[in-house]
Design a protein around this motif. Sequence first.
Motif, PDB file in Angstrom:
ATOM      1  N   UNK A  50       0.808  -1.204   0.000  1.00  0.00           N
ATOM      2  CA  UNK A  50       0.000   0.000   0.000  1.00  0.00           C
ATOM      3  C   UNK A  50       0.857   1.277   0.000  1.00  0.00           C
ATOM      4  N   UNK A  51       2.162   1.130   0.051  1.00  0.00           N
ATOM      5  CA  UNK A  51       3.054   2.285  -0.001  1.00  0.00           C
ATOM      6  C   UNK A  51       2.908   2.981  -1.342  1.00  0.00           C
ATOM      7  N   UNK A  52       2.684   4.294  -1.314  1.00  0.00           N
ATOM      8  CA  UNK A  52       2.476   5.032  -2.557  1.00  0.00           C
ATOM      9  C   UNK A  52       3.606   5.977  -2.890  1.00  0.00           C
ATOM     10  N   UNK A  53       4.318   6.467  -1.895  1.00  0.00           N
ATOM     11  CA  UNK A  53       5.394   7.429  -2.105  1.00  0.00           C
ATOM     12  C   UNK A  53       6.622   7.037  -1.293  1.00  0.00           C
ATOM     13  N   UNK A  54       7.782   7.204  -1.909  1.00  0.00           N
ATOM     14  CA  UNK A  54       9.038   7.077  -1.180  1.00  0.00           C
ATOM     15  C   UNK A  54       9.593   8.491  -1.109  1.00  0.00           C
ATOM     16  N   UNK A  55       9.609   9.024   0.072  1.00  0.00           N
ATOM     17  CA  UNK A  55       9.853  10.450   0.292  1.00  0.00           C
ATOM     18  C   UNK A  55      11.322  10.839   0.309  1.00  0.00           C
ATOM     19  N   UNK A  56      11.519  12.132   0.363  1.00  0.00           N
ATOM     20  CA  UNK A  56      12.819  12.794   0.409  1.00  0.00           C
ATOM     21  C   UNK A  56      13.697  12.187   1.498  1.00  0.00           C
ATOM     22  N   UNK A  57      14.903  11.785   1.108  1.00  0.00           N
ATOM     23  CA  UNK A  57      15.934  11.254   2.007  1.00  0.00           C
ATOM     24  C   UNK A  57      15.533   9.954   2.713  1.00  0.00           C
ATOM     25  N   UNK A  58      14.593   9.223   2.178  1.00  0.00           N
ATOM     26  CA  UNK A  58      14.138   7.976   2.806  1.00  0.00           C
ATOM     27  C   UNK A  58      15.273   6.977   2.994  1.00  0.00           C
ATOM     28  N   UNK A  59      16.237   6.973   2.080  1.00  0.00           N
ATOM     29  CA  UNK A  59      17.337   6.026   2.162  1.00  0.00           C
ATOM     30  C   UNK A  59      18.671   6.727   2.388  1.00  0.00           C
ATOM     31  N   UNK A  60      18.615   7.867   3.002  1.00  0.00           N
ATOM     32  CA  UNK A  60      19.835   8.593   3.317  1.00  0.00           C
ATOM     33  C   UNK A  60      20.677   7.790   4.299  1.00  0.00           C
ATOM     34  N   UNK A  61      21.968   7.747   4.069  1.00  0.00           N
ATOM     35  CA  UNK A  61      22.920   7.048   4.929  1.00  0.00           C
ATOM     36  C   UNK A  61      22.702   5.538   5.007  1.00  0.00           C
ATOM     37  N   UNK A  62      22.088   4.971   3.988  1.00  0.00           N
ATOM     38  CA  UNK A  62      21.907   3.511   3.921  1.00  0.00           C
ATOM     39  C   UNK A  62      22.982   2.929   3.011  1.00  0.00           C
ATOM     40  N   UNK A  63      24.212   3.225   3.311  1.00  0.00           N
ATOM     41  CA  UNK A  63      25.323   2.844   2.452  1.00  0.00           C
ATOM     42  C   UNK A  63      25.551   1.340   2.376  1.00  0.00           C
ATOM     43  N   UNK A  64      25.144   0.590   3.376  1.00  0.00           N
ATOM     44  CA  UNK A  64      25.358  -0.857   3.378  1.00  0.00           C
ATOM     45  C   UNK A  64      24.173  -1.630   2.802  1.00  0.00           C
ATOM     46  N   UNK A  65      23.176  -0.930   2.320  1.00  0.00           N
ATOM     47  CA  UNK A  65      21.993  -1.569   1.758  1.00  0.00           C
ATOM     48  C   UNK A  65      22.387  -2.410   0.549  1.00  0.00           C
ATOM     49  N   UNK A  66      22.020  -3.678   0.557  1.00  0.00           N
ATOM     50  CA  UNK A  66      22.390  -4.587  -0.539  1.00  0.00           C
ATOM     51  C   UNK A  66      21.212  -4.916  -1.449  1.00  0.00           C
ATOM     52  N   UNK A  67      20.026  -5.116  -0.867  1.00  0.00           N
ATOM     53  CA  UNK A  67      18.857  -5.525  -1.636  1.00  0.00           C
ATOM     54  C   UNK A  67      17.627  -4.770  -1.174  1.00  0.00           C
ATOM     55  N   UNK A  68      16.795  -4.385  -2.141  1.00  0.00           N
ATOM     56  CA  UNK A  68      15.508  -3.758  -1.864  1.00  0.00           C
ATOM     57  C   UNK A  68      14.466  -4.576  -2.614  1.00  0.00           C
ATOM     58  N   UNK A  69      13.431  -5.007  -1.921  1.00  0.00           N
ATOM     59  CA  UNK A  69      12.374  -5.809  -2.533  1.00  0.00           C
ATOM     60  C   UNK A  69      11.111  -4.975  -2.634  1.00  0.00           C
ATOM     61  N   UNK A  70      10.574  -4.870  -3.833  1.00  0.00           N
ATOM     62  CA  UNK A  70       9.320  -4.162  -4.066  1.00  0.00           C
ATOM     63  C   UNK A  70       8.369  -5.165  -4.708  1.00  0.00           C
ATOM     64  N   UNK A  71       7.325  -5.515  -4.007  1.00  0.00           N
ATOM     65  CA  UNK A  71       6.415  -6.557  -4.461  1.00  0.00           C
ATOM     66  C   UNK A  71       5.234  -6.009  -5.267  1.00  0.00           C
ATOM     67  N   UNK A  72       5.211  -4.726  -5.511  1.00  0.00           N
ATOM     68  CA  UNK A  72       4.123  -4.111  -6.262  1.00  0.00           C
ATOM     69  C   UNK A  72       4.433  -4.130  -7.758  1.00  0.00           C
ATOM     70  N   UNK A  73       3.483  -4.560  -8.590  1.00  0.00           N
ATOM     71  CA  UNK A  73       3.709  -4.528 -10.032  1.00  0.00           C
ATOM     72  C   UNK A  73       3.741  -3.095 -10.580  1.00  0.00           C
ATOM     73  N   UNK A  74       3.226  -2.154  -9.818  1.00  0.00           N
ATOM     74  CA  UNK A  74       3.232  -0.747 -10.213  1.00  0.00           C
ATOM     75  C   UNK A  74       4.169   0.023  -9.292  1.00  0.00           C
ATOM     76  N   UNK A  75       5.192   0.669  -9.845  1.00  0.00           N
ATOM     77  CA  UNK A  75       6.136   1.411  -8.997  1.00  0.00           C
ATOM     78  C   UNK A  75       5.468   2.546  -8.233  1.00  0.00           C
ATOM     79  N   UNK A  76       5.963   2.789  -7.046  1.00  0.00           N
ATOM     80  CA  UNK A  76       5.505   3.911  -6.247  1.00  0.00           C
ATOM     81  C   UNK A  76       6.133   5.188  -6.805  1.00  0.00           C
TER      82      UNK A  76
END
Length: 68
Positions: free
Chosen positions: A1-27
Amino acid sequence: TLKDIKYMAFSNCNALKDVFDFSPTPQHLNSQAWPEKRTSATLHVPAGHIKEYEKWQQYFRTIVDDAE
């Protein structure tokens, strides 16, 4: 149900390896959600939906369609 990924949502996530988005329609993705362009993370989207996520290519090293 997430519709928006806001400003700086992933700031300082330098070690992030994988992001899973299960929606067929991008936010809606704020252009500043990732302050650093082209992270080393891989985006996983539902099978057959890579084309819908093409605009996100600038933020991820790779986009693969294996999210289930």
